[in-house]
Design a protein around this motif. Structure first.
Motif, PDB file in Angstrom:
ATOM      1  N   LEU B  50      23.571  59.933  61.315  1.00  0.00           N
ATOM      2  CA  LEU B  50      24.357  58.698  61.330  1.00  0.00           C
ATOM      3  C   LEU B  50      24.619  58.490  62.840  1.00  0.00           C
ATOM      4  CD1 LEU B  50      27.428  59.669  58.608  1.00  0.00           C
ATOM      5  CD2 LEU B  50      25.012  58.221  58.362  1.00  0.00           C
ATOM      6  N   SER B  51      24.429  57.147  63.140  1.00  0.00           N
ATOM      7  CA  SER B  51      24.577  56.898  64.649  1.00  0.00           C
ATOM      8  C   SER B  51      25.448  55.744  64.623  1.00  0.00           C
ATOM      9  CB  SER B  51      23.420  56.430  65.238  1.00  0.00           C
ATOM     10  OG  SER B  51      22.450  56.454  64.525  1.00  0.00           O
ATOM     11  N   TYR B  65      26.209  51.521  47.820  1.00  0.00           N
ATOM     12  CA  TYR B  65      25.752  51.869  49.190  1.00  0.00           C
ATOM     13  C   TYR B  65      24.485  52.227  49.112  1.00  0.00           C
ATOM     14  CZ  TYR B  65      26.834  54.411  53.387  1.00  0.00           C
ATOM     15  OH  TYR B  65      26.820  54.883  54.699  1.00  0.00           O
ATOM     16  N   ILE B  66      23.487  51.443  49.787  1.00  0.00           N
ATOM     17  CA  ILE B  66      22.307  51.459  49.466  1.00  0.00           C
ATOM     18  C   ILE B  66      21.358  51.831  50.700  1.00  0.00           C
ATOM     19  CG2 ILE B  66      22.367  50.157  47.241  1.00  0.00           C
ATOM     20  CD1 ILE B  66      20.925  47.721  48.754  1.00  0.00           C
ATOM     21  N   GLY B  67      20.236  52.093  50.742  1.00  0.00           N
ATOM     22  CA  GLY B  67      19.221  52.345  51.932  1.00  0.00           C
ATOM     23  C   GLY B  67      18.138  53.133  51.470  1.00  0.00           C
ATOM     24  N   PRO B  68      16.988  53.177  52.023  1.00  0.00           N
ATOM     25  CA  PRO B  68      15.951  54.090  51.733  1.00  0.00           C
ATOM     26  C   PRO B  68      16.322  55.537  51.862  1.00  0.00           C
ATOM     27  CG  PRO B  68      15.590  52.853  53.775  1.00  0.00           C
ATOM     28  CD  PRO B  68      16.954  52.328  53.271  1.00  0.00           C
ATOM     29  N   ASN B  69      15.482  56.494  51.295  1.00  0.00           N
ATOM     30  CA  ASN B  69      15.706  57.693  51.548  1.00  0.00           C
ATOM     31  C   ASN B  69      15.621  58.245  53.108  1.00  0.00           C
ATOM     32  OD1 ASN B  69      15.392  58.461  48.623  1.00  0.00           O
ATOM     33  ND2 ASN B  69      13.195  58.170  48.567  1.00  0.00           N
ATOM     34  N   ILE B 240      22.669  50.420  54.433  1.00  0.00           N
ATOM     35  CA  ILE B 240      22.359  51.483  55.492  1.00  0.00           C
ATOM     36  C   ILE B 240      20.856  51.815  55.779  1.00  0.00           C
ATOM     37  CG2 ILE B 240      22.776  53.498  54.008  1.00  0.00           C
ATOM     38  CD1 ILE B 240      24.095  55.026  56.337  1.00  0.00           C
ATOM     39  N   GLY B 241      20.505  51.917  57.332  1.00  0.00           N
ATOM     40  CA  GLY B 241      19.246  52.171  57.703  1.00  0.00           C
ATOM     41  C   GLY B 241      19.314  52.800  59.075  1.00  0.00           C
ATOM     42  N   HIS B 242      18.478  53.788  59.382  1.00  0.00           N
ATOM     43  CA  HIS B 242      18.626  54.534  60.861  1.00  0.00           C
ATOM     44  C   HIS B 242      20.110  54.871  61.089  1.00  0.00           C
ATOM     45  CE1 HIS B 242      14.365  53.125  60.928  1.00  0.00           C
ATOM     46  NE2 HIS B 242      14.837  51.697  60.977  1.00  0.00           N
ATOM     47  N   TYR B 332      14.470  45.726  53.541  1.00  0.00           N
ATOM     48  CA  TYR B 332      14.124  46.901  54.402  1.00  0.00           C
ATOM     49  C   TYR B 332      13.021  46.503  55.176  1.00  0.00           C
ATOM     50  CZ  TYR B 332      16.414  49.847  51.021  1.00  0.00           C
ATOM     51  OH  TYR B 332      17.483  50.442  50.062  1.00  0.00           O
ATOM     52  N   ALA B 333      11.885  45.645  54.857  1.00  0.00           N
ATOM     53  CA  ALA B 333      10.754  45.408  55.903  1.00  0.00           C
ATOM     54  C   ALA B 333      11.319  44.756  56.794  1.00  0.00           C
ATOM     55  CB  ALA B 333      10.014  44.624  54.933  1.00  0.00           C
TER      56      ALA B 333
END
Lengths: 265, 338, 269
Positions: B50-51, B65-69, B240-242, B332-333
């Motif tokens: 988490l940043s 609350y979604i986001g890739p693995n 959420i991502g990265h 995501y892309a």
């Protein structure tokens, strides 16, 4: 108090679950009985070959064996949850424990209660009874208290060691085996009089992991081998060291839980 | 007593402020030789899970609350539920710091992991429930009524005497939902609650969650990869991502943000007829069925339909939004997540 | 029959196991500790017997000491006979899916058992032998021939241990008796292998039985070759004893595996 009640509940539920597999429970208990009995037979075989061990006879050594084995069997039955703790960490079940509004320590303690430990306990009690029956001990009320006190102190000490091995897991799941030196190694070496070991080894099991205090020293007192004065008095009080050791390990556990919170592994 | 803060309309129940979390993991080399070298020397890499995450939730929200693995979803949930301590940043749930007041905090939350059960494998379901009531110290009377209510709602009656290991996945999930609610939590965390379930069980679980949220006002935070869950349940979506929140808003807002347009599906009388329009793109063609994508801001659906029905012999037609999977995949892309 | 799948499996398992570096270090430390305890105990017994004029033991102190340290180095040959993954597979009936793999199931399980023991054995035995040799009085093999025979004997032990492990797994097809076998037999093996007490020190009345039983093939035979207690024809006989029991266990394991699978099919998977 609430924690103790919860622990007993865990145990009763766990026993009920284990009794679902009656045959498996019986087999495991028998296996454990036989294993520990075979260990004792090895001891008998050595004495058969070599006659005696310095000034210690087989029944005297059996007293040492009995005290430490009963203590270990109790510790293994009660806080067994700590022994299987690596599995909890690896599977993520420890997270589940933290999600419940109770002390994590008591939950781990109650997480696993193994009825089959009765196999080791019964064998250890048999050997202890045999030793007490064989030995010409001059029993006094104080000695009659010291024997169970030593066993209780020993159970605390081994419980402390189990907690310690769980604490180690917070840092590295793989190196738990080293604590086996103190637990299983302790059980094995504690079966023989401390006096036959080298000085560094004696110090280790007196001051670092105070195994001698719950086994060798009380046995000396019971066998009437202890001197008077300060040394004698210390030998009488020695089982307290087991309780102190448990308290120390309990404090370390808290440090471990805090570490887990910052690494999650 | 003065007015309690939770009575206020706009007081958030969950506040997350700039939370950061970094893990150190050992790097593994490949091959047998790599494994041997790893014995001597091992490299460690820092993983920023988490940043700097910030958001807040009102009581009674139902948030996806979604986001890739690997995006940081489970790290966030672990922090919110008091298991993990963040490196920096602050977090208040019901006015408490989850990791500082763990025991008080977890009394008010429920957590369900779809992949793992909180029930005791070898105990009959009823006994698992009973043990939980002791762990959470639920008074006997309220435990009984709550249990009855949950058993009725989740149709668990016939399963109460069954050991958990014998339950099917769908049954187990319903049982786990009940187990997480026995102590009447105010907030429920659901981690992939429909994973591996069949269509009927999914429906049952979703229906129950919706009811729980609407009628009892329980705040629900749902992490999932199943877009059907999102579509069926969530008023608000946190992406959420990265290790960062990339978007926060309703599903409709997300649709607007990602310009996939809308879809017009035509069933033609003549399966071989060519179809084209300056304001629409053919994205799929299967026999007589043609799927066209169009941008509603450039051309309205009625205008497009009248133009196409005039030019072609149309048997049937349908206007719809693109499937949510496509939307999320595009999102995501765009964010460079995959 | 191609060996490729088994070789690949062996390499993959070795790789996973090598990653447990700390486990190996901890294991070495633990075994050194246990070795020291045993060494001090037997030292005390030998001194006591010497003081009492009870000479004439079947082994000298140096031999016992070497036997103990070899035991610590090769401890893994006498334990861990339950393959938990295969056990779970058999208990759940999931083992039928193993049949999908285009390989002989017995050979797969055997190579699995072999590799599972080989990697930790290599990682642990060499350092323990070196340390015990330098510091704790472990003597080298009595001759070059003994060293060669020892190597052959250890290889046979490894095969024997793997065959026993697979045999124990196959008993699990018969739920209750399998449970009993997998719980009890490993303890029996540990006891009768010579790990707790060197076999020559067992009471004399038991010696003929110990000589026939398969368990001396695990560590006792190679160790006694090392210390020179078995040489020449007797050493070769010990190797033959190991090989015969290994073969017997492999045949028994194959037989039980095919019977067990047929039993499972009869029950409808």
């Amino acid at each position: 108090m609430g924690a103790l009640k919860l622990y007993l509940r865990y145990v009763s539920f766990s026993v009920r679950a284990q009794l679902q597999y009656r045959a498996s429970f019986a087999l495991q208990s028998i296996a454990l009985f036989l294993l520990t009995f075979a260990e004792f037979l090895a001891l008998v075989a050595i004495f058969h070959r070599f006659g005696s061990l310095k000034d210690w006879s087989l029944p005297e050594v059996a007293l040492l064996y009995g005290i430490i084995s009963v203590a270990f069997a109790l510790a293994e039955a009660v806080p067994r949850g700590f022994d299987v703790f690596p599995r909890y960490l690896r599977s993520g079940d420890f997270d589940r424990i933290l999600l419940r509004p109770r002390s994590a320590m008591f939950q781990v303690l109650g997480a696993e209660f193994q009825l089959m430990r009765i196999g080791r306990l019964s064998q250890a009690l048999l050997v202890l009874a045999w030793a007490v029956w064989k030995l010409p001990i001059h029993w006094t009320p104080a000695k009659a208290v010291l024997l169970p006190a030593a066993i209780l102190g020993g159970a605390c000490l081994f419980s402390g060691l189990f907690i310690l091995s769980a604490v180690v897991c917070f840092w590295t799941i793989e190196s738990v085996e080293i604590v086996n030196c103190a637990t299983y190694g302790g059980v094995e070496s504690g079966q023989y009089p401390l006096s036959l070991y080298r000085p560094w080894f004696r110090s280790f099991f007196t001051f670092v992991v105070p195994l001698a205090t719950i086994n060798y020293f009380p046995a000396q007192v019971i066998l009437g081998r202890s001197g008077g004065g300060l040394e004698g008095a210390l030998m009488w009080a020695s089982p307290l060291a087991g309780i102190a050791f448990l308290a120390f390990c309990g404090a370390l556990w808290k440090v471990g839980v805090r570490h887990y919170g910052s690494t999650g592994s | 007593m003065l007015s309690s803060p939770s009575r206020g309309v706009n007081v958030p129940q969950i506040i997350v402020e700039n939370i950061r979390k970094t893990f150190t993991v050992a790097e593994r080399k490949s091959g047998l030789w790599g494994a041997v070298r790893g014995l001597v020397h091992r490299k460690h890499v820092e993983v920023h899970a988490l940043s700097g995450i910030s958001f807040s939730l009102e009581p009674g929200e139902l948030v996806g609350y979604i986001g890739p693995n690997g995006a940081g979803k489970s790290t966030t949930v672990k922090i919110l539920s008091g298991i993990l301590v963040p490196d920096s940043g602050d977090c208040r749930v019901l006015g408490r710091s989850p990791w500082k007041e763990r025991v008080a905090h977890v009394r008010d939350i429920g957590v369900v992991f779809g992949q793992r059960t909180q029930l005791w494998w070898d105990l009959p379901l009823a006994e698992s429930f009973e043990l939980l009531s002791h762990i959470y110290e639920v008074p006997a009377a309220s435990f009984r009524s709550k249990r009855e209510e949950l058993v009725a709602l989740l149709d668990l009656g016939p399963l109460l005497a069954t050991p958990v290991r014998q339950l099917s996945l769908g049954q187990r999930m319903r049982a786990d939902l009940a187990a997480s609610l026995l102590h009447s939590p105010k907030i429920l965390f659901l981690d992939e609650p429909t994973i591996g379930l069949d269509a009927v069980s999914k429906q049952a679980v979703r229906g129950f969650i919706r009811r729980l949220n609407a009628e009892e006002g329980v705040t629900v935070i749902l992490t999932t990869h199943d877009m059907g869950d999102i579509e069926a349940l969530c008023q608000r979506i946190l992406l959420i991502g990265h290790g960062r929140i990339l978007s926060d808003g309703s599903l409709a807002a997300l649709r607007e943000r990602v310009s996939l347009g809308r879809r017009l599906i035509l069933d033609l009388e003549d399966a071989d007829e060519r179809v084209g329009d300056p304001d629409a793109v053919v994205v799929k063609r299967e026999g007589g069925r043609v799927e066209l994508a169009f941008d509603p801001s450039r051309i309205g659906a009625p205008a497009l339909i009248s133009r196409l029905t005039a030019a072609h012999r149309v048997r049937d037609l349908m206007v719809e939004d693109p499937p949510i999977e496509e939307l999320i995949a595009r999102l995501y892309a765009e964010e460079g997540l995959q | 029959m191609s060996l490729r799948p088994y070789r690949a499996l062996l390499s993959a398992r070795l790789r996973t196991l090598l990653q447990y570096r700390t486990a190996a270090l901890a294991g070495i430390a633990t075994q050194l500790f246990f070795g020291l305890v045993r060494m001090m105990i037997f030292d005390a017994f030998f001194r006591a017997a010497g003081a009492a004029g009870l000479g004439g033991q079947p082994m000298t102190w140096t031999q016992v000491n070497t036997y103990i340290w070899l035991g610590q180095a090769f401890l893994l040959l006498t334990m861990a006979f339950n393959d938990l993954e295969i056990a779970a597979l058999v208990r759940s009936g999931g083992v039928v899916y193993e049949l999908v793999k285009p390989a002989d199931l017995y050979a797969l399980w055997f190579s699995r058992a072999l590799s599972g023991r080989l990697a930790p054995l290599l990682m642990r035995s060499v350092p323990i032998l070196l340390i015990a040799g330098f510091f704790f009085g472990l003597t080298p093999p009595v001759s070059g021939a003994a060293a060669l025979l020892f190597a052959a004997s250890i290889a046979l032990s490894l095969a024997l241990a793997s065959a026993i492990m697979v045999l124990i797994s196959t008993t699990l097809f018969w739920t209750l008796s399998g449970e009993g076998v997998s719980r009890l037999v490993p303890h029996l093996i540990f006891m009768l292998s010579g790990m707790i007490l060197p076999l020559p020190l067992f009471p004399d009345v038991l010696q003929p039985a110990l000589a026939v039983l398969p368990f001396r093939g695990l560590i006792d035979a190679p160790f006694r070759i090392w210390i020179g207690d078995l040489a020449g024809a007797r050493a070769l006989a010990a190797l033959a004893h190991q090989a015969a029991w290994t073969l017997a266990f492999i045949l028994a394991g194959r037989f039980l595996l095919s019977r067990g699978l047929r039993r499972l099919e009869a029950q409808g998977g």
